[in-house]
Design a protein around this motif. Structure first.
Motif, mmCIF file in Angstrom:
data_model
loop_
_atom_site.group_PDB
_atom_site.id
_atom_site.type_symbol
_atom_site.label_atom_id
_atom_site.label_comp_id
_atom_site.label_asym_id
_atom_site.label_seq_id
_atom_site.Cartn_x
_atom_site.Cartn_y
_atom_site.Cartn_z
ATOM 1 N N UNK A 200 0.830 -1.216 0.000
ATOM 2 C CA UNK A 200 0.000 0.000 0.000
ATOM 3 C C UNK A 200 0.860 1.260 0.000
ATOM 4 N N UNK A 201 1.939 1.234 0.771
ATOM 5 C CA UNK A 201 2.810 2.419 0.833
ATOM 6 C C UNK A 201 3.398 2.707 -0.552
ATOM 7 N N UNK A 202 3.833 1.636 -1.234
ATOM 8 C CA UNK A 202 4.398 1.809 -2.578
ATOM 9 C C UNK A 202 3.367 2.420 -3.513
ATOM 10 N N UNK A 203 2.157 1.912 -3.447
ATOM 11 C CA UNK A 203 1.093 2.388 -4.347
ATOM 12 C C UNK A 203 0.765 3.854 -4.064
ATOM 13 N N UNK A 204 0.626 4.191 -2.790
ATOM 14 C CA UNK A 204 0.243 5.566 -2.428
ATOM 15 C C UNK A 204 1.298 6.561 -2.900
ATOM 16 N N UNK A 205 2.572 6.220 -2.696
ATOM 17 C CA UNK A 205 3.649 7.137 -3.097
ATOM 18 C C UNK A 205 3.695 7.287 -4.618
ATOM 19 N N UNK A 206 3.429 6.172 -5.321
ATOM 20 C CA UNK A 206 3.511 6.206 -6.793
ATOM 21 C C UNK A 206 2.323 6.936 -7.412
ATOM 22 N N UNK A 207 1.147 6.732 -6.839
ATOM 23 C CA UNK A 207 -0.070 7.249 -7.464
ATOM 24 C C UNK A 207 -0.457 8.649 -7.007
ATOM 25 N N UNK A 208 0.155 9.137 -5.942
ATOM 26 C CA UNK A 208 -0.268 10.438 -5.401
ATOM 27 C C UNK A 208 -0.287 11.545 -6.458
ATOM 28 N N UNK A 209 0.751 11.657 -7.335
ATOM 29 C CA UNK A 209 0.703 12.771 -8.299
ATOM 30 C C UNK A 209 -0.497 12.702 -9.243
ATOM 31 N N UNK A 210 -0.799 11.504 -9.756
ATOM 32 C CA UNK A 210 -1.900 11.444 -10.732
ATOM 33 C C UNK A 210 -3.256 11.608 -10.057
ATOM 34 N N UNK A 211 -3.373 11.189 -8.798
ATOM 35 C CA UNK A 211 -4.672 11.298 -8.117
ATOM 36 C C UNK A 211 -4.874 12.700 -7.546
ATOM 37 N N UNK A 212 -3.813 13.273 -6.989
ATOM 38 C CA UNK A 212 -3.964 14.521 -6.229
ATOM 39 C C UNK A 212 -3.486 15.750 -6.996
ATOM 40 N N UNK A 213 -2.624 15.521 -7.984
ATOM 41 C CA UNK A 213 -2.000 16.656 -8.664
ATOM 42 C C UNK A 213 -2.993 17.519 -9.433
ATOM 43 N N UNK A 214 -2.564 18.725 -9.746
ATOM 44 C CA UNK A 214 -3.457 19.679 -10.414
ATOM 45 C C UNK A 214 -3.793 19.206 -11.820
ATOM 46 N N UNK A 215 -5.077 19.328 -12.166
ATOM 47 C CA UNK A 215 -5.491 18.977 -13.534
ATOM 48 C C UNK A 215 -6.557 19.951 -13.992
ATOM 49 N N UNK A 216 -6.600 20.123 -15.296
ATOM 50 C CA UNK A 216 -7.618 21.009 -15.878
ATOM 51 C C UNK A 216 -8.951 20.311 -15.889
ATOM 52 N N UNK A 217 -10.014 21.065 -15.665
ATOM 53 C CA UNK A 217 -11.348 20.488 -15.820
ATOM 54 C C UNK A 217 -12.104 21.339 -16.832
ATOM 55 N N UNK A 218 -13.126 20.771 -17.433
ATOM 56 C CA UNK A 218 -13.836 21.426 -18.519
ATOM 57 C C UNK A 218 -14.641 22.634 -18.070
ATOM 58 N N UNK A 219 -14.978 23.452 -19.068
ATOM 59 C CA UNK A 219 -15.822 24.602 -18.793
ATOM 60 C C UNK A 219 -17.219 24.323 -19.380
ATOM 61 N N UNK A 220 -18.084 25.336 -19.414
ATOM 62 C CA UNK A 220 -19.411 25.188 -20.021
ATOM 63 C C UNK A 220 -19.605 26.358 -20.969
ATOM 64 N N UNK A 221 -20.659 26.316 -21.766
ATOM 65 C CA UNK A 221 -20.910 27.425 -22.690
ATOM 66 C C UNK A 221 -21.124 28.721 -21.919
ATOM 67 N N UNK A 222 -21.868 28.644 -20.805
ATOM 68 C CA UNK A 222 -22.156 29.855 -20.028
ATOM 69 C C UNK A 222 -20.902 30.398 -19.340
ATOM 70 N N UNK A 223 -19.939 29.522 -19.110
ATOM 71 C CA UNK A 223 -18.715 29.959 -18.425
ATOM 72 C C UNK A 223 -17.506 29.740 -19.326
ATOM 73 N N UNK A 224 -17.694 29.957 -20.626
ATOM 74 C CA UNK A 224 -16.624 29.676 -21.599
ATOM 75 C C UNK A 224 -15.406 30.561 -21.394
#
Ligand code: NAD
Length: 512
Positions: free
Chosen positions: A101-125
């Motif tokens: 579990x420790x190995x998995x948590x250390x390896x996966x933390x960036x992809x799970x927790x790291x900053x990522x872009x999320x989509x917008x909408x037409x009203x908030x383009x």
């Protein structure tokens, strides 16, 4: 190899061993709340550095800790055996899984927790958006004795991978195990990101009130309520991993031999002192007799003892022996039959210091059938090497019976055709199909319960996010032609907005 991160300005390289019982400690005081406050203070001082080294830096150092744990596996397992009495192989199993579990948590933390872009909408383009998960800060972890490595590491490893520092209070029955974990962290990382505070309930209470940013509790449901009440005073969020009363369902088309083997291992291993242990077997009436016979055969080969070859160790918590015996006696008095083992008396005069020497501390496996309706053994956690086998009319009856308890932690289904379907209908956080307890060993899978078994999750992506908070950012990319968020807005703007919403979500204008 010297870590590029070990030289970073981590303050106060000291393992935070805090004792109770009047002795003075590294912190120079014996008052539990003062000791805990100091440990939390040191963890708080260290946290900005731990957060600043980023996912890559933490992974590097957590990998070093993982190597330290792996190198010391046998030694740690010996400490666990000394403190809990469980067989060495069982202790190795929990240490090995914690390392995974420790190995998995250390390896996966960036992809799970790291900053990522999320989509917008037409009203908030005009807005670009990101989300990331930031560490709470200092996490308090209160652990139980039954899996003193695997269970708290589900909080500790995941919280550290997310950028938190941790103050850990192990069970008073397993202080050396907790200390071993903190010492090995200190050796590998060389900074006090993981502090240990030792003691009984008062130290746990002090930790709840010490200003930690979140508290991860694993233990009994009764204690969980006290922990929540103490944390409520400061609105400290809590994760609760409580008790269980898991059922294993055997369908009419199941592989009965496999189901029986799983029921006996799932119910009896670690002397039944497993939160996700099988406590009840619910067998389809068509195979009920076959299931009972197979379980009797399997359980008859399992032996509890204090020697190294025993399958089961002693009952770790002295007062639990009395509870187990009372539940069995009550059921038998109400008409239950003992098909494996002896119906015990209620003698619980057992000393706390006799773990690996007193034969009174070992309970041989017990299997009960014909359980009277409403018996405590049907609904309360037994936490001993005891399973009950009940007859159910069909799968609907099995699901209703499994769900008719306050707990909702794990469970298992043995069925050739209906496993996944029944699994979804069980009101519990985790279910194994044609397997027992398998979900605990898969780092991708969140671990936790519902109802009296608690809430929140360790393990998996949910387990990483459990110790972080979502940080949402919306950045304006251009000035929108129609802006609703200022006082210059006029009736015309409101009309355009209304029309846009109607076009997007309402009746089509050409049909009105
Ligand atoms: P417990 O509730 O007696 O103690 C758990 C921890 O809480 C110990 O460290 C104890 O010192 C501390 N504590 C006691 N009173 C406290 C208080 N008032 N405030 C703060 N802390 C306090 O449980 P236990 O006997 O150590 O462990 C067995 C229980 O844990 C069983 O019910 C088992 O099912 C459960 N458990 C659950 C999981 C899970 O993941 N859901 C895992 C392992 C064990």
């Amino acid at each position: 190899m010297t870590s590029p991160y070990a030289d970073s300005p981590a303050p106060g390289h000291r393992t935070g061993a805090v004792g109770t019982g009047g002795e003075r400690t590294a912190y120079g005081t014996s008052d539990p709340s003062e000791l805990v406050t100091r440990a939390v203070g040191l963890a708080r001082e260290t946290q900005p550095w731990w957060a600043s080294i980023g996912f890559a830096g933490r992974r590097h150092l957590l990998d070093r800790w993982r190597q330290e744990l792996t190198a010391g596996m046998d030694d740690l397992a010996a400490v666990v055996r000394r403190e809990t009495g469980k067989p060495h192989g069982d202790a190795m199993l929990e240490v090995g899984l914690a390392i995974e579990h420790l190995a998995w948590a250390a390896r996966k933390a960036p992809s799970v927790l790291g900053r990522r872009r999320v989509g917008s909408t037409l009203l908030a383009a005009h807005l670009a958006a990101t989300v990331e998960y930031l560490p709470y800060g200092v996490i308090g972890v209160i652990g139980p004795w039954n899996y003193p490595v695997f269970t708290p590491m589900g909080s500790i490893g995941y919280a550290l991978a997310g950028g938190n520092t941790v103050v850990f209070k192990p069970s008073e029955l397993t202080p050396q195990t907790g200390q071993w974990l903190a010492d090995s962290f200190e050796r590998a990382v060389g900074s006090p990101c993981l502090q240990v505070v030792q003691g009984e309930a008062e130290v746990g209470e002090a930790l709840c009130r010490a200003g930690v940013d979140k508290l991860g509790f694993t233990g009994s449901t009764a204690t969980a309520k006290k922990v929540m009440a103490a944390c409520a005073e400061t609105l400290t969020p809590v994760l609760i991993e409580g008790g269980g009363k898991d059922a294993l369902i055997v369908d009419e088309d199941a592989d009965v031999a496999a189901a029986a083997q799983a029921a006996v291992w799932g119910g009896m291993s670690n002397a039944g002192q497993t939160c996700i242990g099988v406590e009840r077997v619910l067998a389809h009436t068509a195979v009920y007799d076959e299931v009972v016979a197979a379980i009797v055969r399997e359980a008859g080969q399992v032996r509890a003892g204090l020697d190294v070859n025993a399958d089961l160790g002693p009952i770790t918590l002295p007062k639990q022996v009395g509870i187990i015996r009372e539940q069995i006696t009550e059921a038998v008095t109400g008409g239950a039959r003992v098909v494996v083992g002896d119906a015990p008396g209620t003698n619980d005069g057992i000393g706390a210091d006799s773990l690996l020497t007193d034969p009174e501390r070992t309970l041989q496996p017990v299997v009960l059938v014909d359980i009277p309706e409403g018996a405590r053994i049907q609904v309360e956690e037994t936490f001993g090497p005891v399973i009950t086998v009940e007859r159910v009319a069909d799968l609907n009856d099995a699901v209703a019976s499994a769900n008719a308890v306050g707990y909702g932690l794990g469970g298992a289904v043995y069925s050739r055709r209906h496993g996944p379907e029944v699994a979804r209908r069980l009101r519990s956080g985790m279910t194994s199909v044609n397997n027992v307890i398998g979900f605990a060993g898969l780092p991708e899978l969140p671990f936790g319960g519902v109802g009296d078994s608690g809430f929140g999750r360790i393990h998996g992506a949910d387990g990483l996010r459990e110790f972080c908070y979502a940080k949402s950012v919306a950045r304006q990319r251009f000035t929108p032609p129609v802006s609703m968020t200022n006082f210059q807005r006029r009736t015309r703007t409101d009309g355009i907005f209304r029309a846009a919403v109607t076009v997007l979500h309402g009746k089509r204008p050409w049909r009105s």
